[in-house]
Every structure is written in structure tokens, then in C-alpha cells.
Design a protein around this motif. Structure first.
Motif, PDB file in Angstrom:
ATOM      1  N   MET A   1     -10.977  -5.367 -10.957  1.00 54.70           N
ATOM      2  CA  MET A   1     -11.627  -6.223  -9.952  1.00 54.70           C
ATOM      3  C   MET A   1     -10.891  -7.553  -9.814  1.00 54.70           C
ATOM      4  SD  MET A   1     -15.715  -5.471 -10.427  1.00 54.70           S
ATOM      5  CE  MET A   1     -15.795  -5.885 -12.144  1.00 54.70           C
TER       6      MET A   1
ATOM      7  N   ARG B   1       0.817  -1.219   0.000  1.00 55.90           N
ATOM      8  CA  ARG B   1       0.000   0.000   0.000  1.00 55.90           C
ATOM      9  C   ARG B   1       0.850   1.268   0.000  1.00 55.90           C
ATOM     10  NH1 ARG B   1      -5.155   0.343   0.175  1.00 55.90           N
ATOM     11  NH2 ARG B   1      -6.424  -1.467   0.642  1.00 55.90           N
TER      12      ARG B   1
ATOM     13  N   ARG C   1     -17.662   1.023 -24.449  1.00 58.57           N
ATOM     14  CA  ARG C   1     -18.117   0.137 -23.386  1.00 58.57           C
ATOM     15  C   ARG C   1     -17.113  -1.000 -23.168  1.00 58.57           C
ATOM     16  NH1 ARG C   1     -23.948  -1.018 -21.637  1.00 58.57           N
ATOM     17  NH2 ARG C   1     -23.663  -2.720 -20.173  1.00 58.57           N
TER      18      ARG C   1
ATOM     19  N   ARG D   1      -7.823   2.566 -13.417  1.00 54.92           N
ATOM     20  CA  ARG D   1      -9.275   2.426 -13.343  1.00 54.92           C
ATOM     21  C   ARG D   1      -9.932   3.736 -12.884  1.00 54.92           C
ATOM     22  NH1 ARG D   1     -13.758   1.982  -9.474  1.00 54.92           N
ATOM     23  NH2 ARG D   1     -15.287   0.606 -10.438  1.00 54.92           N
ATOM     24  N   THR D   2      -9.307   4.416 -11.934  1.00 51.71           N
ATOM     25  CA  THR D   2      -9.859   5.696 -11.473  1.00 51.71           C
ATOM     26  C   THR D   2      -9.891   6.700 -12.626  1.00 51.71           C
ATOM     27  OG1 THR D   2      -8.954   5.290  -9.285  1.00 51.71           O
ATOM     28  CG2 THR D   2      -9.571   7.555  -9.783  1.00 51.71           C
TER      29      THR D   2
ATOM     30  N   TRP E   1     -13.993   0.277 -21.214  1.00 54.93           N
ATOM     31  CA  TRP E   1     -14.321   0.515 -19.805  1.00 54.93           C
ATOM     32  C   TRP E   1     -14.503  -0.806 -19.060  1.00 54.93           C
ATOM     33  CZ3 TRP E   1     -14.193   2.446 -15.321  1.00 54.93           C
ATOM     34  CH2 TRP E   1     -15.119   2.076 -14.359  1.00 54.93           C
ATOM     35  N   GLU E   2     -15.251  -1.711 -19.648  1.00 60.11           N
ATOM     36  CA  GLU E   2     -15.503  -2.975 -18.945  1.00 60.11           C
ATOM     37  C   GLU E   2     -14.221  -3.779 -18.792  1.00 60.11           C
ATOM     38  OE1 GLU E   2     -18.857  -5.014 -20.619  1.00 60.11           O
ATOM     39  OE2 GLU E   2     -20.250  -3.463 -19.957  1.00 60.11           O
TER      40      GLU E   2
ATOM     41  N   ARG F   1     -12.603   5.796 -15.048  1.00 62.48           N
ATOM     42  CA  ARG F   1     -13.931   6.106 -14.544  1.00 62.48           C
ATOM     43  C   ARG F   1     -14.240   7.589 -14.792  1.00 62.48           C
ATOM     44  NH1 ARG F   1     -16.175   6.704  -9.190  1.00 62.48           N
ATOM     45  NH2 ARG F   1     -18.283   5.862  -9.205  1.00 62.48           N
ATOM     46  N   VAL F   2     -13.208   8.423 -14.620  1.00 64.44           N
ATOM     47  CA  VAL F   2     -13.404   9.852 -14.844  1.00 64.44           C
ATOM     48  C   VAL F   2     -13.674  10.141 -16.325  1.00 64.44           C
ATOM     49  CG1 VAL F   2     -12.236  12.090 -14.795  1.00 64.44           C
ATOM     50  CG2 VAL F   2     -12.078  10.569 -12.829  1.00 64.44           C
ATOM     51  N   VAL F   3     -13.056   9.369 -17.219  1.00 68.80           N
ATOM     52  CA  VAL F   3     -13.257   9.613 -18.658  1.00 68.80           C
ATOM     53  C   VAL F   3     -14.159   8.557 -19.273  1.00 68.80           C
ATOM     54  CG1 VAL F   3     -11.035  10.762 -18.874  1.00 68.80           C
ATOM     55  CG2 VAL F   3     -11.183   8.324 -19.331  1.00 68.80           C
ATOM     56  N   ARG F   4     -14.992   7.967 -18.443  1.00 71.17           N
ATOM     57  CA  ARG F   4     -15.877   6.902 -18.887  1.00 71.17           C
ATOM     58  C   ARG F   4     -16.573   7.230 -20.215  1.00 71.17           C
ATOM     59  NH1 ARG F   4     -18.223   4.051 -21.035  1.00 71.17           N
ATOM     60  NH2 ARG F   4     -19.888   2.581 -20.590  1.00 71.17           N
TER      61      ARG F   4
ATOM     62  N   ASN G   1     -12.353  -2.109 -15.956  1.00 70.27           N
ATOM     63  CA  ASN G   1     -13.047  -2.345 -14.690  1.00 70.27           C
ATOM     64  C   ASN G   1     -12.923  -3.795 -14.236  1.00 70.27           C
ATOM     65  OD1 ASN G   1     -14.672  -1.437 -12.548  1.00 70.27           O
ATOM     66  ND2 ASN G   1     -16.510  -2.259 -13.540  1.00 70.27           N
ATOM     67  N   GLU G   2     -13.093  -4.692 -15.176  1.00 73.13           N
ATOM     68  CA  GLU G   2     -13.013  -6.104 -14.836  1.00 73.13           C
ATOM     69  C   GLU G   2     -11.576  -6.483 -14.451  1.00 73.13           C
ATOM     70  OE1 GLU G   2     -14.539  -8.669 -17.871  1.00 73.13           O
ATOM     71  OE2 GLU G   2     -14.123 -10.471 -16.695  1.00 73.13           O
TER      72      GLU G   2
END
Lengths: 315, 486
Positions: A116, A79, A105, A93-94, A108-109, A97-100, A112-113
Motif C-alpha cells: 500500500m 505498467r 500475521r 502481495r498477490t 502478511w501485514e 494473499r494466496v498463501v495468507r 500488505n502495508e
């Protein structure tokens, strides 16, 4: 096309962080391989940390002694390391998300995936027996994102900003990898034919996923001169300094044509490319490889900053 | 979604007086549900359970999450989704939509009136202090003409059902109603998972919402130039609870998603900072509250807004949707006057009923409310999200006593309503179908071209047995909402 300055920034940095997380995983892989193929001490891990540019942070937290377990954990998920693989993929990812709205699609997915999946895989310290699998997973996820970008994004300014981010980061990474090991590439320093050096050179190639390409291009013999030639000048090698410089110029040219405007960033990029075109392995070795690489990194950093200004990434 | 509110409260046992939208009051299958019931009885429960999990994975992948304030680990949470659709017949819907349209037209006329001549006050139909002393009244809007004459471009009307033919309006959301992305994504998910269901019966589509929204907003643009209007969505940023929805709507409309720091006033217009310089904007669908939009005109400590944006707005060179100051129309004290408001501006009887409401600021009402406290729902006039309220039947003696103190200290700050027997719709659980309470938020667009209501809306469902709390911030879930094409 016109996009928000903030959006250009998000795309640029998303791509930089994706590239950074992949580099991190590859460097751990290299360190791991060295540890397995030779009876080395933990010295190699100190070198890996320095190559990734995270050695100082590690020392601040754990002191001088670098152990394998701590080094791997630092590189992958600690960390307190803002450049760890986990931190990088999270930052990617952050930004995504801001420039989603500027992403397809699919992209982004994919981001994001991947976030995760990797967050789950790196939730705990990675056990030895799982390390190869986790490293393969990281590379696979980044390749997946890259594929989505390649396959679904319009080749407009958004794509150009992604590419600029990718190649600014990559140019810097390759230059740093060379710089940390520059002494083993120098003719004077090489104990000719010693197995130690061969391993070092191979490590460098492996750090940029190029051992296979090298052999196909340069033949079986790993020679310092040839390694330098390959990683600095080969225009076909997607992580060479020349390739990165070409790509930076190409994407800036697209933007210039699209917007009808050339900014100072273009001049920096042109000068960067020109510098490589006018040089040779001999001239670089004569002037000093280390100095050359330092100068290259400075220029790349300046290019990144100028791009942010020219395209109004922030106020 | 956490910033919105619906019927809140909890009754411990489900009263026998509850109307179930699938099974009525007497366990006889209601017609709109015949198709779904036939499908359900032929399905393998194990497959449905798998599908339910698949739906969650899909939502997680799309990133359709909402942020919970103050909880770092659970920073982005999924709203539970239930696979059993909530179904409204075409006939039921046509009455509801007429009632909604009537109400929304009245709200816009009301807003224009109170920021101009205040005829309704002059006519003695609304006490002057309801406006003058109301925190939601924005004096800066007096005499301002919003472009296109529209105040509430986007409205969400919260409805609850208590019987076969009995709907109540629980709340009008005239500021920045959220949840429409869930309406759209819930339908996409159902279409993806159960295409066979949609082949058996015709369900009115909802997918046209984003393009209607774009058209509706464009139709309200100020006529500054002849070029097609530039529309943007203004978000407080990616940490906002509804950020997903903001980016979703911008994406679907093909417009920019901007934050305050992307904007500034240039040559008397609001412009966004692009890679080529500043580009003027005509319409901003803003998802930032009035207080925060302009540090020069409103809260000075706002870092979310744009200095001077309100001056541009007042000069008629920008459309803000919704207009500043619309909060006065969904204020809970004003709500109690909605029947009068509808009648005053439309000249018609309201089609949709209001929930009987006691204004605690009136001495007689206060006396009654204090008397009946354990039976009532008491809400703060300016509260939202299910916070700061009392649900008598679910509260302990101590909670009631504590609330009584607050009520006596500031009675004008509260309204009270009877605890309604909300209808139920089955949800799919591991043990089969089980009834749960629901509400409904249809989404309404208003422009000079007319009122457009998307058939259906967002159904929120309390996931806990017997609970009347449907708020997402309190663990509520959602369902796909069907209006049958008959």
C-alpha cells in the motif's frame, strides 16, 4: 509438516518478487549515482536496464534511445514493465494473499502495508527531488518485510520455500549484474588505473550493496580480480554466488531431512555448489567469465524449475 | 458479503414509528446502553474521530476487504466500520438464541425429510410443487445420508427488530453465510481501541468461534480412518468477494485453504496436492455454490470444482459443509412456510416470527400485491445481494410500472413483504451521534454434539440517513455487536 504445493509456490514466488523489487530499486540508485558523479551520457541507463533484464521491453515501447527519466520510470513503475518495482511488489502481495494462511500475521501485514505504501509512493512519476526518498522507502519496506519473516516465521518447510525463492532470485541477479559488466572485470580489458574502470567496478559493488563490505574485506584498492573473487566466492558476502549456492543447498537439505526425500533439485544444487568449489578466479578467467556466468544462470534457472516440479507447485 | 441479503429498500423519511435501540421511542436511555452512554458523554469527540480513522487503518492493514465485481480500481474495498457498539441485553439474547436454535433444528429436520420421505408433503403441510418445481431442490441428494446426519453445519439467521420486544426473521442463510470474519475482527478492533469500555461491563466473548467451528466440523467427519479428521476450507479463489474471510477462517482453524485445482479424487477419497504428494481430506468447509462443486455431476463448465467430488460425498467418504441441496431451505418461497415447518418438526410454536409474506404465484396474493405495490418490498425467490428487487416506498412510478410487468409475466418468481420499520442504533458521525437502521446476523454451528450460537453476530448498518439498505454491496457498514453478560 506438509503444505499444499500451491502454498509452496506462493511462498517461493512471494520471496522472489520481494528480492526482485529490491534489486530494481538498487539498480536505479546506482544509475542515479553515476549520473550525478560523472558527466555521463544516458548510456549508463541502457546498461542499467540490461542489468535488470528489462532492456528489451523498454526498447519495444520506447525505441533505442534511452533517456534517464524514461528509464527510471520504466524501472520503478511503468505498467508495461512486468518486472518494475511496483509490479514486483504487487506480485509479491498477490502471492502473499494466496498463501495468507501460511504466513504469520506480522509477515502478511508487512507485505500488505509495504504494497500500500509503495503503491501510493509510485502512483505518479517520481519527481527528481523525491527520487532518493522513494528509493530509500522501497529498501526500507523490503527490509521491514524481511525482518518480519526473520523474526516471526517458524523454521519449517514454509520458511525453506521462502528462502529458496530468495536465493534463486538473488543468485540470478548477482550473476546478471556481473555478466553485464563482465568485460570490465577482465584483466585484458582494463585500462589499468583509469578512473573510468574504477568507477565501473565500484558500480558493480554498489549494485549488490557491497562497497563497504568489500573495503573491509579486501582493502581500499578496487581491483577487478578482487571484485570477481569477492562477488563469486566470498562465503560471508550475502549476495555472492557462493553464498547463494550454499543457502540453496542448505534449505534443500532441510527439506530433504524434513520430508525424508531427496529429489533431482538436490542434485542440481549440489552440482552448482561443487562447480564453484572447484573453481578459482584464475580458472574462471581462463575459461571465460561470460561463459561461466551464463552456465551459472542456466543452472540456477534449472534448479528453480526442478524445485517447482519436485514439490508439486502446480499440476 | 455481497452475496447475501437483508431487508433492502429505502424510505425517504424516517417515520416517527422507528424504535431506537439506544433511546427507545421516547428519548429515554435504554438500560443496555447505560455504560456506553456514560463513556461517550465523557469522551472528546476529536479523539473519537481519530479512533474512527485508526479503525479504518487497522482494517486496511489486516487486509479485511471484500472484492467488488467488475470494478478494477476499487477491486478491494473496505466495509465501513462504526465504533458505537450495538448492544443486546442478556435477557433479550437468551430468548433470541432459543428461537434460533429451534429454527435451525427445524431446518435440518426439514432438509432430511424432503430428501427422504417428504412427510411434510404427505401430511399436506407443504404443497408438493413447492419442492418438485423448485430450482433449489437438488434431486441428486435424494436418499443421500450426510455424515453425522447434518445438512446445515453453518447457518446465518438474519434478524430485524421493530420494537422493544419484537424481532422478525428476515431470511435464513443455509448455504454459505458470510460475514463471520467481520464479527470477529470488529470485536478485536474494539478491544484494541477501547479497552476501557470492556473493563466497565462484561461482554460475552465471540473469539471462540473458529475453534468451535473446527470442532463442529470435525464432529461431522466420516469415519474413514482412526486418525484425527483432516479439515480444509474450499474457496473459489482470491478474486472471490469473500476471499478474505475464507483465508481468515482457514488460518484461525489452522487448516489448509484449498481451491478446486489443489484437489482431486484419489482411491475413492478427495485428496489435496501437497509438497509430499496427495493427502486425503475428511471435511471440506466449502464456500463454493452447489452448481460449481463438481463439473462431472453439476455444471460442466465449472473450473472451480473437483471432478467426481460429489460421488465421493455420496459414498460417505467426505463431509461437505454445508451439504449440497440446502438452498431449498433458504429459498424465499419456502421461507413463507417456515412457521409451519418449525411447528411440524419441533411440535412447538415458533419462538421467532416470520415477516408476513405473500407468494405472488397464488392468484389472490398476486392481486393484493399488484394493488399495494407502492407500499411493499418485492423480492425474487432466488435473488440475493439486494439485486433484482423492488422497494415500493422508495421506487419511482416508472420503476413500479416496469416491475409490475415482470411480476405479471412470472408471478411465481416473486414474494412480497410489508416494508418494515427497522430499528435504529446511533452511528458516530462528524456531527455527533445519528440514528441509522440495522439488522443482525447471528452465526450458528450445528453438529451431532449440538447447536452452538455465538453471542451477538454481525450487525449491518445502513450508513445513509433514512436508508434501509444494509448490504455491503450497497454501501452498508458494520458494528461490533455486544451481548451483555448479566
Amino acid at each position: 509438516m506438509t503444505i499444499l504445493g500451491k502454498t509452496a509456490a506462493g511462498l517461493f514466488w512471494m520471496s522472489r518478487y520481494l528480492e526482485r523489487s529490491e534489486t530494481g530499486a538498487r539498480l536505479v540508485e546506482v544509475g542515479q549515482r553515476m549520473a550525478l558523479t560523472r558527466s555521463s551520457s544516458d548510456d549508463e541507463w541502457a546498461s542499467v536496464l540490461n542489468t535488470a533484464g528489462v532492456g528489451e521491453g523498454f526498447q519495444a515501447k520506447y525505441g533505442e534511445a534511452v533517456t534517464r527519466d524514461l528509464a527510471i520510470d520504466w524501472m520503478l513503475r511503468d505498467r508495461d514493465n512486468p518486472s518494475s518495482v511496483l509490479a514486483s511488489i504487487e506480485a509479491a502481495r498477490t502471492n502473499a494473499r494466496v498463501v495468507r494462511t501460511a504466513l504469520t500475521r506480522e509477515v502478511w501485514e508487512a507485505v500488505n502495508e509495504s504494497f500500500m505504501t509503495l503503491k501510493a509512493a509510485l502512483a505518479r512519476r517520481v519527481a527528481d527531488r523525491d527520487l532518493s526518498e522513494v528509493l530509500a522507502l522501497i529498501r526500507a519496506r523490503i527490509a521491514f518485510v524481511r525482518g518480519a519473516m526473520n523474526g516471526t516465521m517458524m523454521r519449517d518447510d514454509r520458511y525453506n520455500f521462502c528462502r529458496l525463492g530468495t536465493f534463486v532470485e538473488r543468485a540470478d541477479n548477482t550473476a546478471r549484474i556481473l555478466d553485464v559488466k563482465y568485460y570490465v572485470l577482465l584483466p585484458s580489458a582494463s585500462a589499468v588505473g583509469s578512473s573510468l574502470d574504477t568507477v565501473q567496478w565500484e558500480t558493480i559493488l554498489r549494485s549488490v550493496s557491497a562497497e563497504g563490505s568489500y573495503r573491509h574485506t579486501m582493502g581500499q584498492r578496487v581491483r577487478p580480480r578482487l571484485v570477481a573473487q569477492f562477488l563469486i566466492f566470498d562465503q560471508r558476502m550475502p549476495r555472492s554466488l557462493m553464498f547463494c549456492a550454499e543457502m540453496l543447498c542448505e534449505n534443500l537439505d532441510h527439506l530433504a531431512a524434513d520430508y525424508g526425500l531427496r529429489g533431482p533439485a538436490h542434485d542440481i544444487a549440489d552440482a552448482l555448489r561443487q562447480r564453484l568449489k572447484c573453481a578459482s578466479v584464475d580458472s574462471i578467467f581462463d575459461e571465460g567469465l561470460h561463459d561461466f556466468l551464463q552456465d551459472f544462470q542456466t543452472r540456477v534457472a534449472a534448479l528453480g524449475q526442478q524445485t517447482e516440479m519436485d514439490y508439486r507447485f502446480s499440476l | 458479503m455481497t452475496q447475501t441479503q437483508s431487508q433492502n429498500g429505502q424510505s425517504q423519511s424516517q417515520s416517527s414509528g422507528t424504535f431506537d435501540e439506544m433511546w427507545g421511542r421516547d428519548e429515554s436511555l435504554r438500560r443496555p446502553y447505560e455504560g456506553v452512554e456514560g463513556w461517550l458523554s465523557g469522551e472528546d469527540p476529536a479523539r473519537l474521530r481519530r479512533k474512527q480513522r485508526e479503525a479504518e487503518d487497522l482494517f486496511r492493514l489486516t487486509g479485511i476487504t471484500f472484492n467488488v465485481y467488475g470494478r478494477e480500481e476499487a477491486a478491494e474495498r473496505l466495509i465501513p466500520f462504526d465504533i458505537i457498539p450495538r448492544i443486546i441485553s442478556g435477557r433479550e439474547w437468551s430468548r433470541l438464541s432459543r428461537g434460533i436454535e429451534q429454527r435451525v433444528r427445524a431446518i435440518n429436520a426439514f432438509l432430511h425429510d424432503i430428501y427422504h420421505r417428504q412427510e411434510i408433503v404427505r401430511a399436506g403441510r407443504l404443497p408438493a410443487e413447492m419442492i418438485a418445481r423448485n430450482e433449489a431442490f437438488l434431486p441428486e441428494m435424494i436418499g443421500v445420508e450426510p455424515p453425522g446426519g447434518i445438512y446445515t453445519h453453518i447457518v446465518g439467521i438474519d434478524l430485524v427488530r421493530t420494537d422493544d420486544d419484537e424481532f422478525y426473521v428476515l431470511e435464513d442463510n443455509a448455504r454459505t453465510p458470510s460475514g463471520v470474519s467481520y464479527m470477529l475482527e470488529n470485536r478485536e478492533t474494539m478491544l484494541h481501541m477501547f479497552p476501557e469500555l470492556f473493563m466497565k461491563q462484561r461482554v460475552q466473548p465471540v473469539s471462540g468461534y473458529p475453534s468451535k467451528l473446527h470442532r463442529s466440523l470435525s464432529a461431522c467427519a466420516p469415519m474413514v480412518t482412526d486418525d484425527p479428521p483432516v479439515v480444509g476450507v474450499l474457496t473459489p479463489g482470491s478474486y472471490n468477494s469473500a476471499y478474505y474471510e475464507h483465508s481468515f477462517l482457514a488460518d484461525k482453524m489452522g487448516v489448509e485453504l484449498v481451491e478446486g485445482h489443489d484437489l482431486r479424487v484419489v482411491d475413492g477419497r478427495v485428496a489435496m496436492r501437497t509438497t509430499r504428494g496427495y493427502l486425503p481430506i475428511d471435511v471440506l468447509y466449502r464456500r463454493i455454490d452447489d452448481d460449481w462443486i463438481d463439473p462431472l455431476n453439476f455444471r460442466r463448465d465449472s473450473a472451480l470444482g473437483v471432478p467426481g467430488i460429489f460421488d465421493v460425498y455420496r459414498s460417505g467418504r467426505l463431509t461437505l459443509a454445508n451439504a449440497p441441496g440446502t438452498g431449498i431451505a433458504d429459498d424465499k418461497a419456502i421461507y413463507s412456510y417456515m412457521p409451519e415447518i418449525v411447528e411440524f418438526y419441533t411440535g412447538e410454536k415458533p419462538i421467532l416470527q416470520n415477516v408476513p409474506t405473500w407468494r405472488c404465484g397464488e392468484p389472490e396474493a398476486l392481486k393484493y400485491v399488484l394493488d399495494q405495490l407502492p407500499e411493499l418490498v418485492v423480492k425474487e425467490v432466488h435473488g440475493s445481494g439486494g439485486y433484482g428487487m423492488l422497494v415500493g416506498p422508495a421506487a419511482s412510478r416508472r420503476e413500479i410500472a416496469a416491475f409490475r410487468e415482470k411480476l405479471i409475466a412470472r408471478p411465481e418468481n416473486y414474494i412480497a413483504q410489508p416494508t418494515l420499520a427497522l430499528s435504529t442504533v446511533p452511528i458516530f458521525t462528524n456531527k455527533g451521534l445519528a440514528p441509522r437502521h440495522v439488522d443482525l446476523r447471528p452465526f450458528v454451528l450445528v453438529s451431532p454434539e449440538g447447536v452452538s450460537i455465538t453471542p451477538g453476530g454481525l450487525t449491518r448498518v445502513a450508513m445513509k440517513k433514512g436508508s434501509l439498505v444494509v448490504n455491503s454491496s450497497q454501501g452498508g457498514g458494520t458494528k461490533d455487536t455486544w451481548v451483555l453478560d448479566e
